[in-house]
Design a protein around this motif. Structure first.
Motif, short mmCIF file in Angstrom:
data_model
loop_
_atom_site.label_atom_id
_atom_site.label_comp_id
_atom_site.label_asym_id
_atom_site.label_seq_id
_atom_site.Cartn_x
_atom_site.Cartn_y
_atom_site.Cartn_z
N PRO A 137 0.82 -1.22 0.00
CA PRO A 137 0.00 0.00 0.00
C PRO A 137 0.85 1.27 0.00
O PRO A 137 0.49 2.27 -0.64
N VAL A 138 1.96 1.20 0.73
CA VAL A 138 2.84 2.37 0.78
C VAL A 138 3.44 2.62 -0.61
O VAL A 138 3.51 3.76 -1.08
N ILE A 139 3.86 1.54 -1.27
CA ILE A 139 4.43 1.65 -2.62
C ILE A 139 3.39 2.23 -3.58
O ILE A 139 3.69 3.12 -4.38
N THR A 140 2.16 1.72 -3.49
CA THR A 140 1.08 2.20 -4.37
C THR A 140 0.81 3.68 -4.16
O THR A 140 0.62 4.44 -5.12
N ASP A 141 0.78 4.10 -2.89
CA ASP A 141 0.52 5.50 -2.57
C ASP A 141 1.65 6.40 -3.11
O ASP A 141 1.38 7.47 -3.68
N GLU B 26 3.66 5.75 -5.59
CA GLU B 26 3.59 5.76 -7.06
C GLU B 26 2.51 6.74 -7.54
O GLU B 26 2.71 7.45 -8.55
N ALA B 27 1.38 6.79 -6.83
CA ALA B 27 0.31 7.72 -7.19
C ALA B 27 0.77 9.17 -7.01
O ALA B 27 0.51 10.03 -7.86
N GLN B 28 1.49 9.42 -5.91
CA GLN B 28 2.01 10.76 -5.67
C GLN B 28 3.03 11.16 -6.74
O GLN B 28 3.05 12.30 -7.21
N LEU B 29 3.86 10.20 -7.11
CA LEU B 29 4.86 10.46 -8.15
C LEU B 29 4.19 10.81 -9.47
O LEU B 29 4.63 11.72 -10.20
#
Length: 220
Positions: free
Chosen positions: A99-103, A105-108
């Motif tokens: 979930p942290v990685i997904t979040d 990636e979305a911010q990026l």
């Protein structure tokens, strides 16, 4: 209050129309350029912040990805050692990273889209700024030309020039008259000289005729 209130106002502005409506175009173009330059600084500052944010997020993403990979390796090690319980815990820890990685990636993605938008706006703003500076340069040249023409009219007395030309023409006419007199004198002198030679020729003719008559009388 500035000429523009938003970046969009600058980008969509018709500089020519603004200057045509301005009471003082020179002052208006200076204000336009100043506001554009200030806005461009703000845009670049915002871009720098977003670039720094992108680097931070990229670093965080790399850390979380590495962390998930480490838990994956630990789970494989536990399975090889027959420790399914540890393998389960390692896989759970790996899942918690996702979930942290997904979040991140979305911010990026948001930051990259924002940077792309900033780049587009910055380019268009720079084009508008260049256009405004070109207009300013044209205004300066027109002003300089007008000042030079005004200075010429203030310093040069055209009436004096006209008077000088008139006096020169009169002088030229006087010279023409003198030259005409010389030519007339030369012409008259030439005729007089020719008449003198004609007189000499006539006298010689008469003298010859006289001598001939004397001979005739003597012989008779």
């Amino acid at each position: 209050m500035g000429t523009f209130s938003r970046l969009t106002d600058i980008i969509n502005a018709n500089i020519n129309s603004l200057l045509d409506k301005a009471e003082n175009p020179e002052k208006m173009i200076r204000l336009i350029i100043q506001e554009m330059e200030e806005t461009l600084v703000e845009v670049r500052t915002s871009a720098a912040k977003q670039i720094a944010e992108k680097k931070t997020l990229t670093r965080q993403l790399r850390a979380q990805t590495d962390k998930a990979a480490q838990w994956q390796e630990k789970a494989e090690l536990a399975i090889n050692k027959g420790r399914d319980d540890l393998a389960r815990q390692a896989l759970l820890a790996k899942q918690q990273c996702q979930p942290v990685i997904t979040d991140i990636e979305a911010q990026l993605l948001q930051v990259e889209e924002l940077l792309e938008s900033i780049q587009t706006d910055s380019n268009r703003l720079q084009e508008k700024l260049n256009e405004a500076k070109q207009r300013q340069e044209a205004c300066v040249k027109r002003q300089q030309t007008a000042e030079v023409r005004l200075k010429v009219r203030e310093t040069v007395k055209f009436e004096q020039i006209d008077d000088a030309i008139l006096r020169f023409e009169k002088f030229q006419q006087k010279v023409d008259g003198l030259e005409a007199q010389v030519e007339a004198y030369d012409l008259t002198e030439a005729k007089t000289l020719e008449s003198q030679f004609q007189a000499l020729e006539a006298e010689e003719s008469i003298e010859q005729e006289l001598q001939a008559m004397k001979k005739n009388v003597v012989n008779a």
